[in-house]
Motif scaffolding. Structure first.
Motif, mmCIF file in Angstrom:
data_model
loop_
_atom_site.group_PDB
_atom_site.id
_atom_site.type_symbol
_atom_site.label_atom_id
_atom_site.label_comp_id
_atom_site.label_asym_id
_atom_site.label_seq_id
_atom_site.Cartn_x
_atom_site.Cartn_y
_atom_site.Cartn_z
ATOM 1 N N TYR C 22 -87.102 54.252 84.205
ATOM 2 C CA TYR C 22 -87.526 54.035 82.840
ATOM 3 C C TYR C 22 -86.929 55.024 81.764
ATOM 4 O O TYR C 22 -86.834 56.190 82.334
ATOM 5 C CB TYR C 22 -88.736 54.210 82.649
ATOM 6 C CG TYR C 22 -89.704 52.731 83.150
ATOM 7 C CD1 TYR C 22 -89.421 51.767 82.075
ATOM 8 C CD2 TYR C 22 -90.284 52.539 84.158
ATOM 9 C CE1 TYR C 22 -90.055 50.501 82.298
ATOM 10 C CE2 TYR C 22 -90.813 51.408 84.445
ATOM 11 C CZ TYR C 22 -90.597 50.263 83.655
ATOM 12 O OH TYR C 22 -91.282 49.078 83.768
ATOM 13 N N LYS C 53 -93.841 46.414 90.738
ATOM 14 C CA LYS C 53 -93.659 44.846 90.801
ATOM 15 C C LYS C 53 -93.310 44.336 89.388
ATOM 16 O O LYS C 53 -92.564 43.639 89.561
ATOM 17 C CB LYS C 53 -95.220 44.287 91.026
ATOM 18 C CG LYS C 53 -95.764 44.779 92.333
ATOM 19 C CD LYS C 53 -97.062 43.859 92.621
ATOM 20 C CE LYS C 53 -98.216 44.380 91.638
ATOM 21 N NZ LYS C 53 -98.738 45.682 91.714
ATOM 22 N N HIS C 214 -102.079 40.217 91.941
ATOM 23 C CA HIS C 214 -102.878 41.356 92.752
ATOM 24 C C HIS C 214 -103.622 40.563 93.606
ATOM 25 O O HIS C 214 -104.619 41.319 94.391
ATOM 26 C CB HIS C 214 -103.724 41.955 91.530
ATOM 27 C CG HIS C 214 -103.345 43.185 90.918
ATOM 28 N ND1 HIS C 214 -103.135 44.287 91.725
ATOM 29 C CD2 HIS C 214 -102.366 43.602 89.850
ATOM 30 C CE1 HIS C 214 -102.565 45.333 91.092
ATOM 31 N NE2 HIS C 214 -102.036 44.986 90.175
#
Ligand SMILES: Nc1ncnc2c1ncn2[C@@H]1O[C@H](COP(=O)(O)OP(=O)(O)OP(=O)(O)O)[C@@H](O)[C@H]1O
Ligand SMILES: [Mg+2]
Lengths: 280, 286, 261
Positions: C22, C53, C214
């Protein structure tokens, strides 16, 4: 040419136009700033601060009278407007809350914040200047108080509402009376926000010219008597700038520079306060 | 003891707050009372009469009303596209490094008093208008332009704020369908922020119409209705600023008070529309 | 350390030595990741919060490019080309690889216009074609019956579950080849969730699907393949039944048995 290619080209065109308009807009604004700094620095000298107004052509001509007048008019307005605004804002946030009355006061204050300030000048002329028979520093201060009140009221209201209610409840649970909870817990929690509101509010009224034109009027010499007409930076700037005399115009730029720097500093300090508070 | 202080405190805050409402009512009442002479003398003709001649005791407000409307309209015409452009730049285009410094400068420029914009207009813009468009430079057009520059920072800042309320995830969804930046702005951001943007524009309009100092320097205070934009003109605030201290008869005063009342009613109406129709539940930027 | 099987089916996408950092971060959020995505099947990505993810999923349609300064390394192959290459046409890529988000994202327009949005972007103006394709997409997303009377109404009037199916309809209306789902049911109630899961399973006939979740039951119920990620790495990738019944890696086992996460 496919539709997508067309979209990409249109996108490029619009983005260029937007950047261009941003450049134009920002360019204008920086142009004004540059002129202000350039002319202001050029006109600034010790005499500006040490001398009172003088007829055109005199070397020893300054803004001492206007600076002191400005400080007095704005200072008195702050002295009255800020506490009153804070108390009224306290009512909205702590007592009135979502009641009909509180909401109405909020709405009206919001509208007053954008109402034309010259009209406030006319109102004060009618209720203060006419009965007194002459212009006065008091009249100018009263006009500014009317402008300052709704600003302080609304920021106080907003800032107090940001204080978490659990803090109040914890204080109440210790058996503190409401006014103590407000003074000792709520105000303390909202200190930075209220201070920022005050700084921005004072900055706003310090730049007001129109409501002073026919309330405090003007005076080319130093006067510290609030019952007399009084000079202010803004009205002096207006009179000097629209005069045909170059030396007066120059002094007008000095006034513009001093005033802008004062207002920008208040704004910057106010932002830093709020920023620091958020950072914590 | 505490109980008494508590009562006094709540009483004091409440009545100071209520006093604001009375103050506003008082302003309207005083302006109205002082307008009565002019209302009796001219009636409805006051706002349709085109002649403003203090020496003849003739007062018609139409040139000032016309000037207020036209100069504000010109200002909006110029400022709206620029403000949208600046807002798009700030919210969607500018690199992260520029966003905040440029954004803050714009907000700070919104804090610069209008008298400074007026002064700048007089010394630097009047000659340009004179050279480019002809006339003496003191004109309706100059007033419109200076006014547009003055409201630009406020408009750009609030438009940017409104655009920034669009959730990223909504924009990403449109990018995920193959949209370009402009597609996202026109189809997602603007529709999403529409109420806020229109509300801010109307609010800016309400402020512009009551603005005095930015235009007083450059408009000329000439009571005439001319379709020639390069001719001097006047507006309600300009008339007030120039003539209030010169009024020598009660009818003259009264006419100026009626002008004030008209201006207050107009801006109250415009600001209320912005607030109640478009910015409900939103705080008006100060 | 990692156990990653090779698949027998045709590959829709193939991640090769993928690494992602990032803007402004010192360390990569995804480190040297390899993984295939099978055609016409459902691949689930599971793992504890913050394991990367979403980061991986958003690389497939280059969503990260919306924010300057993000950095890709390695390759993601799609139709024999590396979609991470600079010359990749992002608009075309995003039409081919659609995405459904964590929260329903109905646009501020009517139900019809929402579904037609992607097609209009592609320049389809023909009324009857739009009508037909919107209707088909809504039917495929199993929401047509509920909304057919109010296609002109604002999409924000729909319930959360309906809005999410509307978003699916909007995504499939442009006939993508891959659909990416990022926790598509995390904002929904159990009944809407079951509806969406059913829909996702049906959709795999037409598209290849990658879903981040999740909810391990959800992964087990809908997916054919599962990848377990941990701290930016793919720890184990295999057939879903193998991952859940006989995981090869200790970390995978601990995660699916609820020992951490
Ligand atoms: N915009 C960003 N900038 C910098 N770091 C980020 C950004 N978004 C995510 N990260 C970091 O990258 C790592 C992976 O995040 P990611 O969102 O992919 O996790 P995730 O597995 O999807 O988690 P969750 O299950 O909570 O959604 C995290 O450590 C996170 O802090
Ligand atoms: Mg995620």
């Amino acid at each position: 040419m496919t539709h997508t290619q067309k979209r990409i080209i249109i996108n490029k065109i619009v983005m260029t136009l937007s950047t261009l308009s941003a450049l134009i807009g920002i360019g204008f604004l920086f142009w004004i700033l540059a002129i202000l700094i350039f002319n202001g620095m050029d006109a600034l000298s010790w005499t500006i601060f040490s001398q009172e107004g003088a007829p055109p052509g005199y070397e020893e001509s300054g803004l001492k009278h206007a600076l002191i007048g400005q400080l007095m008019i704005v200072g008195v307005a702050t002295l009255f407007g800020v506490p009153l605004g804070i108390l009224a804002g306290t009512y909205l946030s702590e007592y009135g809350q979502k009641s009909h009355l509180a909401e109405t006061i909020r709405d009206i204050s919001d509208i007053m914040m954008s109402a034309p300030s010259i009209v406030i000048g006319a109102f004060v002329y009618a209720i203060v200047v006419t009965p007194m028979g002459h212009f006065s520093g008091w009249a100018g201060s009263i006009a500014l108080i009317i402008i300052l009140l709704p600003i302080i009221l609304r920021t106080t209201d907003d800032m107090l509402q940001l204080v978490p209610s659990t803090l109040r409840e914890a204080a109440f649970a210790l058996g503190a009376p409401k006014y103590k909870v407000i003074m000792q817990v709520v105000y303390r929690g909202a200190k930075a926000g209220i201070l920022t509101g005050i700084l921005l509010g004072v900055a706003r009224v310090a730049g007001e010219t129109a409501p002073l034109l026919f309330t405090s009027f003007n005076d080319n010499f130093l006067s510290t008597d609030m019952t007399d007409p009084m000079a202010s930076l803004t009205v002096t700037m207006y009179n000097y700038a629209t005069s045909p005399y170059e030396d007066w115009q120059k002094i007008g730029w000095a006034a513009a520079f001093i005033l802008s720097m004062f207002i920008l500093s208040l704004n910057i300090i106010g932002r830093l306060l709020l920023f620091k508070k958020k950072g914590r | 003891m505490s109980v008494i202080i508590d009562k006094i405190f709540s009483f004091a805050t409440k009545y100071i707050a209520i006093a604001i409402l009375f103050l506003v009512a008082w302003i309207f009442t005083v302006l109205f009372q002082h307008s009565l002479d002019a209302m009796e003398a001219f009636g409805f003709d006051f706002i349709t009469e085109t002649k403003w001649a203090p020496n003849l005791e003739k007062f018609g407000a139409l040139p000032a009303i016309y000037g207020s409307i036209v100069s504000t309209f010109l200002a909006m015409l110029l400022a709206v596209p620029l403000a949208i452009g600046v807002a798009i730049f700030l919210s969607e285009l500018a690199p992260a490094k520029l966003k905040s410094p440029v954004g803050v400068s714009i907000e700070l420029l919104a804090a610069i008093p209008s008298v400074i914009y007026g002064m700048w207009g007089l010394f630097y813009f009047v000659p340009i208008v004179r050279d480019v468009f002809g006339g003496i430079g003191i004109s309706m057009l100059t007033a419109g332009i200076v006014l547009s520059i003055m409201i630009l920072p406020f408009m750009a800042a609030v438009t940017r704020d409104a655009m920034n309320t669009t959730p990223d995830i909504l924009k990403e969804s449109a990018y995920a369908l193959g949209g370009t930046k402009w597609d996202i702005i026109k189809d997602i951001v603007i529709p999403y922020a529409k109420a806020g943007i229109i509300g801010s524009f109307i609010l800016a309009l309400g402020r512009a119409i009551g603005e005095t100092m930015a235009v007083t320097f450059v408009m000329g205070n000439v009571h005439q209705i001319s379709t020639n934009l390069t001719a001097p003109a006047t507006s309600i605030p300009v008339t007030l600023a120039n003539e209030f201290t010169e009024a020598d008869t009660s009818l003259y005063y009264s006419s100026l008070f009626e002008l004030s009342l008209i201006l207050l009613v107009i801006s109250f109406t415009i600001i209320s529309i912005a607030k109640f129709y478009f910015l409900r539940n939103k705080r008006l930027a100060s | 350390m990692a156990t990653i099987i090779d698949i027998t089916e045709e590959k829709e996408l193939e991640v090769k030595n993928f690494e992602f950092t990032y803007a402004g971060a010192d360390a990569p959020s995804i480190k040297t990741l390899n993984m295939p995505i099978a055609k016409n099947s459902i691949t689930a990505l599971i793992g504890p919060s913050g394991c990367g993810k979403t980061t991986l999923l958003r690389a497939f349609n280059r969503m990260h490019d919306l924010y300057p300064g993000n950095k890709y390394n390695g390759e993601i192959l799609f139709k024999n080309r590396n979609i991470l290459a600079d010359r990749e046409d992002l608009i075309k890529l995003r039409i081919q690889i659609g995405m459904i988000f964590q929260k329903p994202t109905a646009f501020p327009m009517s139900i019809f216009d929402n579904v037609a949005y992607g097609m209009r972007l592609q320049g389809i103006k023909n009324k009857t074609e739009l009508q037909d394709r919107v209707e088909k997409a809504l039917k495929d997303a199993a929401i047509f019956k509920e909304v057919k009377e109010r296609l002109k109404h604002d999409a924000n009037g729909l319930s959360g579950g309906q809005q999410q199916r509307l978003c699916i309809a909007r995504a499939i209306a442009v006939e993508p080849e891959v659909l990416l789902f990022d926790e598509p049911t995390s904002a929904l109630d159990p009944i809407s969730t079951a509806g969406i899961e059913e829909l996702i399973v049906e959709l795999k006939e037409k598209v290849s699907i990658v879903i981040v979740t999740h909810n391990m039951q959800q992964a087990a119920r809908v997916s054919d393949y599962t990848g377990f990620m941990y701290l930016g790495e793919l720890i184990e990738f295999g057939r879903t039944e193998d991952i859940f019944v006989t995981p090869k890696e200790r970390l995978t086992e601990e995660y699916i048995t609820g020992k951490f996460g």
